[in-house]
Design an enzyme around this catalytic site. Structure first.
Site, short mmCIF file in Angstrom:
data_model
loop_
_atom_site.label_atom_id
_atom_site.label_comp_id
_atom_site.label_asym_id
_atom_site.label_seq_id
_atom_site.Cartn_x
_atom_site.Cartn_y
_atom_site.Cartn_z
N THR A 1 -9.76 -6.45 -4.26
CA THR A 1 -10.82 -6.79 -3.33
C THR A 1 -10.10 -7.57 -1.91
OG1 THR A 1 -10.01 -9.10 -4.55
CG2 THR A 1 -12.01 -7.63 -5.24
N ALA A 2 -8.63 -7.39 -1.67
CA ALA A 2 -7.89 -7.77 -0.64
C ALA A 2 -7.74 -6.86 0.45
CB ALA A 2 -6.61 -8.37 -1.23
N TYR A 3 -6.56 -6.72 0.68
CA TYR A 3 -6.11 -5.54 1.78
C TYR A 3 -6.86 -4.21 1.38
CZ TYR A 3 -3.43 -3.93 5.63
OH TYR A 3 -2.91 -3.15 6.91
N ASN B 1 -1.16 -8.44 -6.71
CA ASN B 1 -2.45 -7.90 -5.54
C ASN B 1 -1.93 -6.59 -5.07
OD1 ASN B 1 -4.24 -10.00 -5.52
ND2 ASN B 1 -4.08 -10.56 -3.40
N GLU B 2 -0.85 -6.33 -4.36
CA GLU B 2 -0.61 -5.16 -3.71
C GLU B 2 0.71 -5.17 -2.98
OE1 GLU B 2 -1.52 -7.53 -0.53
OE2 GLU B 2 -3.37 -7.01 -1.51
N ARG C 1 1.21 10.79 7.53
CA ARG C 1 1.45 10.00 8.76
C ARG C 1 0.41 9.28 9.07
NH1 ARG C 1 3.85 12.61 14.31
NH2 ARG C 1 3.97 10.70 15.72
N ASP D 1 -5.74 -18.07 -3.23
CA ASP D 1 -5.36 -17.10 -3.87
C ASP D 1 -3.82 -16.96 -3.62
OD1 ASP D 1 -7.74 -16.48 -5.10
OD2 ASP D 1 -8.19 -14.77 -4.05
N ALA E 1 -5.15 4.00 8.37
CA ALA E 1 -5.12 4.71 9.49
C ALA E 1 -4.36 5.93 9.51
CB ALA E 1 -4.78 3.98 10.68
#
Length: 271
Positions: free
Chosen positions: A165-167, A126-127, A152, A45, A189
């Site tokens: 579907t990735a990160y 993708n992103e 934050r 990919d 996070a």
């Protein structure tokens, strides 16, 4: 038919690229590295991402085909042992006529980056992700020009439906079918306290919406866009929206998106 081959720089992909070019030449196809009609991506990919950005100024005139040299990828319809069959179908050798592929279009993200010095424009297949270099990222997020939250945390990921579907998936985002023109904003996070409050789940914005991410303090930031890394020292804001352009994939046979998802994450032997 004019074609080009984008391949991953490893021995297997190099060999397969040479093999495909020889078969294509024998079948009357024309190699064209400047203005191809079809771009064949041989690798993973990530190779498709390189092909996309190489021809990003010709998206209205090019369709892409993926051949995966490892496990089946989300942008690949073909395995390495099907290379000759693909050349036959593309050239029409097998049935004495060229088969017109079904053109499938996937949404992209438009990204406008404002710094103290300039404005730059990008597209992502993708992103893109935004992270702090020296510590947590602090950013204000607006939706349709209204403040939504103060963030934050480690970072922010904005993905396309095909990139969901990735990160995006690894940080808890939802999977979105590529027929839906949308973008997804997912937290990486996040830290929630009395000062910084976030929704805590990903946001899915439709085509007519946009979001702005403002750097809330002087901070060193790194922006990753598909396979590209862009350091930012004086970022002011980033606007992201669903692009009016789309990427086209040439499908010579059906391979539904949810079948790809099942094979990648669940497995074919699960009943």
């Amino acid at each position: 038919m004019r074609y080009y081959v984008q391949h991953r720089d490893d021995d297997v992909s190099n060999r397969l690229s040479n093999t495909f070019q020889q078969m294509a030449s024998e079948r009357g196809m024309q190699f064209d590295e400047l203005t191809p009609e079809i771009v064949v991506s041989i690798g993973g990919d990530g190779t498709m991402l390189h092909a996309f950005h190489r021809f990003i100024d010709q998206l209205d005139h090019i369709a892409f085909v993926g051949v995966h040299t490892g496990h089946l990828g989300f942008y690949a319809d073909w395995q390495v042992d099907e290379l000759e069959y693909l050349a036959d179908i593309m050239s029409g050798t097998r049935i004495n006529e060229t088969i017109a592929p079904r053109i499938v279009k996937y949404p992209l993200i438009d990204i406008e980056i404002r710094t103290d010095e300039e404005i730059k424009y990008y597209k992502a297949l993708n992103e893109f992700t935004l992270k702090g270099v020296d510590g947590t990222l602090v950013a204000q997020i607006d939706i349709n020009n209204q403040m939504f939250e103060m963030f934050r945390g480690d970072g922010i990921c904005v993905s396309t439906p095909s990139g969901s579907t990735a990160y995006n998936k690894s940080v808890g985002g939802a999977l979105i079918h590529p027929s839906i023109a949308a973008l997804q904003l997912a937290e990486i996070a996040s830290i929630n306290n009395r000062v910084y409050r976030t929704l805590g789940s990903s946001l899915i914005l439709p085509q007519h919406h946009h979001c702005d991410i403002y750097s809330s303090k002087p901070q060193r930031i790194v922006l990753s866009l598909d396979h590209l890394t862009i350091p930012m020292d004086h970022l002011h804001s980033i606007r992201c929206s669903v692009s009016s352009q789309r990427i086209s994939f040439a499908r010579y046979r059906p391979y539904p998106f949810w079948n790809r998802v099942k094979q990648a994450f669940i497995g074919t032997n699960v009943q």
